[in-house]
Design a protein around this motif. Structure first.
Motif, PDB file in Angstrom:
ATOM      1  N   GLU A  35       0.804  -1.218   0.000  1.00  9.41           N
ATOM      2  CA  GLU A  35       0.000   0.000   0.000  1.00  9.41           C
ATOM      3  C   GLU A  35       0.841   1.274   0.000  1.00  9.41           C
ATOM      4  O   GLU A  35       0.282   2.369  -0.026  1.00  9.41           O
ATOM      5  N   VAL A  36       2.154   1.164   0.025  1.00 11.69           N
ATOM      6  CA  VAL A  36       2.995   2.338   0.259  1.00 11.69           C
ATOM      7  C   VAL A  36       2.857   3.412  -0.822  1.00 11.69           C
ATOM      8  O   VAL A  36       2.969   4.604  -0.546  1.00 11.69           O
ATOM      9  N   LEU A  37       2.569   3.008  -2.046  1.00 10.57           N
ATOM     10  CA  LEU A  37       2.455   3.979  -3.135  1.00 10.57           C
ATOM     11  C   LEU A  37       1.015   4.401  -3.412  1.00 10.57           C
ATOM     12  O   LEU A  37       0.780   5.186  -4.338  1.00 10.57           O
ATOM     13  N   ARG A  38       0.061   3.922  -2.634  1.00 12.67           N
ATOM     14  CA  ARG A  38      -1.349   4.236  -2.889  1.00 12.67           C
ATOM     15  C   ARG A  38      -1.643   5.738  -2.910  1.00 12.67           C
ATOM     16  O   ARG A  38      -2.465   6.184  -3.718  1.00 12.67           O
ATOM     17  N   PRO A  39      -1.015   6.549  -2.035  1.00 15.15           N
ATOM     18  CA  PRO A  39      -1.295   7.994  -2.116  1.00 15.15           C
ATOM     19  C   PRO A  39      -0.952   8.591  -3.473  1.00 15.15           C
ATOM     20  O   PRO A  39      -1.665   9.472  -3.970  1.00 15.15           O
ATOM     21  N   LEU A  40       0.117   8.116  -4.098  1.00 12.78           N
ATOM     22  CA  LEU A  40       0.482   8.624  -5.418  1.00 12.78           C
ATOM     23  C   LEU A  40      -0.493   8.142  -6.484  1.00 12.78           C
ATOM     24  O   LEU A  40      -0.885   8.903  -7.376  1.00 12.78           O
ATOM     25  N   TRP A  41      -0.906   6.895  -6.376  1.00  7.79           N
ATOM     26  CA  TRP A  41      -1.907   6.376  -7.314  1.00  7.79           C
ATOM     27  C   TRP A  41      -3.210   7.172  -7.189  1.00  7.79           C
ATOM     28  O   TRP A  41      -3.817   7.552  -8.196  1.00  7.79           O
ATOM     29  N   ALA A  42      -3.637   7.434  -5.966  1.00  5.64           N
ATOM     30  CA  ALA A  42      -4.905   8.129  -5.743  1.00  5.64           C
ATOM     31  C   ALA A  42      -4.876   9.531  -6.338  1.00  5.64           C
ATOM     32  O   ALA A  42      -5.889  10.024  -6.843  1.00  5.64           O
ATOM     33  N   GLY A  43      -3.708  10.169  -6.299  1.00  2.00           N
ATOM     34  CA  GLY A  43      -3.600  11.518  -6.809  1.00  2.00           C
ATOM     35  C   GLY A  43      -3.626  11.638  -8.312  1.00  2.00           C
ATOM     36  O   GLY A  43      -3.706  12.747  -8.857  1.00  2.00           O
ATOM     37  N   LEU A  44      -3.591  10.518  -9.006  1.00  2.00           N
ATOM     38  CA  LEU A  44      -3.602  10.534 -10.469  1.00  2.00           C
ATOM     39  C   LEU A  44      -5.013  10.474 -11.043  1.00  2.00           C
ATOM     40  O   LEU A  44      -5.181  10.577 -12.259  1.00  2.00           O
ATOM     41  N   ALA A  45      -5.993  10.343 -10.187  1.00  2.00           N
ATOM     42  CA  ALA A  45      -7.363  10.168 -10.669  1.00  2.00           C
ATOM     43  C   ALA A  45      -7.921  11.432 -11.306  1.00  2.00           C
ATOM     44  O   ALA A  45      -8.754  11.362 -12.212  1.00  2.00           O
ATOM     45  N   ALA A  48      -6.675  17.722 -10.074  1.00  2.00           N
ATOM     46  CA  ALA A  48      -6.436  18.374  -8.790  1.00  2.00           C
ATOM     47  C   ALA A  48      -5.294  17.711  -8.026  1.00  2.00           C
ATOM     48  O   ALA A  48      -4.595  18.350  -7.243  1.00  2.00           O
ATOM     49  N   GLY A  49      -5.091  16.417  -8.266  1.00  2.00           N
ATOM     50  CA  GLY A  49      -4.039  15.694  -7.567  1.00  2.00           C
ATOM     51  C   GLY A  49      -2.648  16.107  -7.970  1.00  2.00           C
ATOM     52  O   GLY A  49      -1.675  15.801  -7.264  1.00  2.00           O
ATOM     53  N   ALA A  50      -2.497  16.817  -9.090  1.00  2.00           N
ATOM     54  CA  ALA A  50      -1.178  17.235  -9.551  1.00  2.00           C
ATOM     55  C   ALA A  50      -0.499  18.150  -8.545  1.00  2.00           C
ATOM     56  O   ALA A  50       0.717  18.088  -8.347  1.00  2.00           O
ATOM     57  N   ALA A  51      -1.298  19.013  -7.877  1.00  2.00           N
ATOM     58  CA  ALA A  51      -0.730  19.951  -6.917  1.00  2.00           C
ATOM     59  C   ALA A  51      -0.197  19.239  -5.677  1.00  2.00           C
ATOM     60  O   ALA A  51       0.675  19.765  -4.979  1.00  2.00           O
ATOM     61  N   GLU A  52      -0.709  18.043  -5.386  1.00  2.00           N
ATOM     62  CA  GLU A  52      -0.307  17.308  -4.195  1.00  2.00           C
ATOM     63  C   GLU A  52       0.731  16.227  -4.490  1.00  2.00           C
ATOM     64  O   GLU A  52       1.176  15.534  -3.577  1.00  2.00           O
ATOM     65  N   TRP A  53       1.097  16.081  -5.745  1.00  2.00           N
ATOM     66  CA  TRP A  53       2.037  15.034  -6.144  1.00  2.00           C
ATOM     67  C   TRP A  53       3.342  15.120  -5.356  1.00  2.00           C
ATOM     68  O   TRP A  53       3.821  14.122  -4.806  1.00  2.00           O
ATOM     69  N   GLY A  54       3.959  16.307  -5.307  1.00  2.00           N
ATOM     70  CA  GLY A  54       5.246  16.461  -4.637  1.00  2.00           C
ATOM     71  C   GLY A  54       5.176  16.135  -3.161  1.00  2.00           C
ATOM     72  O   GLY A  54       6.059  15.454  -2.619  1.00  2.00           O
ATOM     73  N   GLU A  55       4.123  16.605  -2.479  1.00  2.00           N
ATOM     74  CA  GLU A  55       3.967  16.329  -1.056  1.00  2.00           C
ATOM     75  C   GLU A  55       3.783  14.838  -0.805  1.00  2.00           C
ATOM     76  O   GLU A  55       4.385  14.265   0.116  1.00  2.00           O
ATOM     77  N   ALA A 113      14.679   9.644  -8.324  1.00  2.00           N
ATOM     78  CA  ALA A 113      14.620  10.474  -9.527  1.00  2.00           C
ATOM     79  C   ALA A 113      13.233  10.986  -9.851  1.00  2.00           C
ATOM     80  O   ALA A 113      13.077  11.776 -10.788  1.00  2.00           O
ATOM     81  N   ALA A 114      12.219  10.562  -9.109  1.00  2.00           N
ATOM     82  CA  ALA A 114      10.853  11.005  -9.404  1.00  2.00           C
ATOM     83  C   ALA A 114      10.762  12.526  -9.294  1.00  2.00           C
ATOM     84  O   ALA A 114      11.170  13.102  -8.292  1.00  2.00           O
ATOM     85  N   PRO A 115      10.242  13.200 -10.307  1.00  2.00           N
ATOM     86  CA  PRO A 115      10.155  14.667 -10.268  1.00  2.00           C
ATOM     87  C   PRO A 115       9.111  15.129  -9.264  1.00  2.00           C
ATOM     88  O   PRO A 115       8.037  14.538  -9.151  1.00  2.00           O
ATOM     89  N   VAL A 116       9.407  16.200  -8.547  1.00  2.00           N
ATOM     90  CA  VAL A 116       8.467  16.701  -7.552  1.00  2.00           C
ATOM     91  C   VAL A 116       7.345  17.508  -8.199  1.00  2.00           C
ATOM     92  O   VAL A 116       6.311  17.734  -7.566  1.00  2.00           O
ATOM     93  N   GLU A 117       7.540  17.920  -9.437  1.00  2.00           N
ATOM     94  CA  GLU A 117       6.484  18.599 -10.181  1.00  2.00           C
ATOM     95  C   GLU A 117       5.918  17.645 -11.222  1.00  2.00           C
ATOM     96  O   GLU A 117       6.681  17.040 -11.984  1.00  2.00           O
ATOM     97  N   ARG A 118       4.598  17.541 -11.270  1.00  2.00           N
ATOM     98  CA  ARG A 118       3.957  16.618 -12.207  1.00  2.00           C
ATOM     99  C   ARG A 118       3.748  17.312 -13.542  1.00  2.00           C
ATOM    100  O   ARG A 118       2.647  17.666 -13.939  1.00  2.00           O
ATOM    101  N   SER A 119       4.852  17.520 -14.249  1.00  2.00           N
ATOM    102  CA  SER A 119       4.795  18.136 -15.575  1.00  2.00           C
ATOM    103  C   SER A 119       5.161  17.095 -16.614  1.00  2.00           C
ATOM    104  O   SER A 119       5.942  16.167 -16.337  1.00  2.00           O
ATOM    105  N   ALA A 120       4.626  17.233 -17.805  1.00  2.00           N
ATOM    106  CA  ALA A 120       4.859  16.234 -18.848  1.00  2.00           C
ATOM    107  C   ALA A 120       6.341  16.099 -19.179  1.00  2.00           C
ATOM    108  O   ALA A 120       6.835  14.988 -19.383  1.00  2.00           O
ATOM    109  N   ALA A 121       7.068  17.214 -19.219  1.00  2.00           N
ATOM    110  CA  ALA A 121       8.483  17.164 -19.595  1.00  2.00           C
ATOM    111  C   ALA A 121       9.292  16.332 -18.600  1.00  2.00           C
ATOM    112  O   ALA A 121      10.055  15.431 -18.986  1.00  2.00           O
ATOM    113  N   GLY A 122       9.149  16.632 -17.302  1.00  2.00           N
ATOM    114  CA  GLY A 122       9.889  15.881 -16.300  1.00  2.00           C
ATOM    115  C   GLY A 122       9.434  14.440 -16.199  1.00  2.00           C
ATOM    116  O   GLY A 122      10.251  13.523 -16.038  1.00  2.00           O
TER     117      GLY A 122
END
Length: 214
Positions: A35-45, A48-55, A113-122
């Motif tokens: 379950e450790v990565l579930r918060p990241l999965w949930a934010g992709l739905a 709005a989740g893009a702003a919380e990706w880094g946190e 290496a995961a980018p803290v900003e959810r931008s297409a380029a990174g």
């Protein structure tokens, strides 16, 4: 369409899911639970989740322990994608130690290496590098030899003589990208199911290797 082409055409959400799914399947090497990565999965739905990706990413790094940052030289905040220090993860071993040791380091660098900003380029750079690293990890841990020269050749569609573990990982990577390309947000759940299956397989492989050492 080859894996390289699918990554090249993926949108921001598809790239995030592709990279995250590769990392998710390798969580057993990091000592994480299912379950450790579930918060990241949930934010992709949704967007709005893009702003919380880094946190959420920092929270995951904290749970898995260790130092994950640019200081190790693997990536800056945008994600450099160079996990090996040499830029070559597809041929002969690029890290010292056993194959399993190398696999663990590669898995940790995927998270680092995961980018803290959810931008297409990174995300495109990260997803591409995660694809290579995940295939490399499966090649290192597969008890049967992969007859190909490199995992890059596999990603480009040259699949003759693939070992079973590498073939399954390649198939999962392609499936995840096709699901997101064809179904958008609705593809998230089946993509997670594909990744969950792969994580169980890798966890079993790691467990068998541990028992053999014991």
């Amino acid at each position: 369409m080859s894996l390289v082409e699918l990554i090249g055409q993926a949108d921001e959400r598809g790239l995030a899911v592709s990279g995250l799914a590769c990392l998710d399947r390798c969580v057993p090497l990091l000592g994480g639970d299912d379950e450790v990565l579930r918060p990241l999965w949930a934010g992709l739905a949704d967007d709005a989740g893009a702003a919380e990706w880094g946190e959420r990413l920092e929270q995951v790094r904290g749970k898995l322990g260790g130092e994950f940052g640019a200081g190790e030289g693997e990536a800056d905040a945008g994600g450099s994608g160079d996990f090996s220090g040499s830029g070559d993860l597809s041929g002969s071993a690029v890290l010292s130690g056993s194959g399993e040791d190398e696999a663990v380091v590669l898995a940790r660098r995927m998270l680092s290496a995961a980018p803290v900003e959810r931008s297409a380029a990174g995300l495109r750079v990260w997803a591409d590098a995660c694809s290579v690293a995940a295939l490399r990890i499966h090649r290192l841990l597969d008890p049967l030899k992969d007859a190909g020269d490199s995992v890059e050749a596999r990603r480009e569609g040259r699949t003759e003589g693939m070992s079973p573990l590498v073939a399954a990982e390649l198939r999962r990577q392609i499936t995840v990208l096709e699901l997101l390309a064809g179904h958008g947000p609705a593809g998230l759940r089946p993509a997670l199911e594909v990744s969950t299956e792969g994580r169980r397989v890798l966890r079993a492989v790691v467990s068998r290797r541990s028992r053999r050492r014991g």
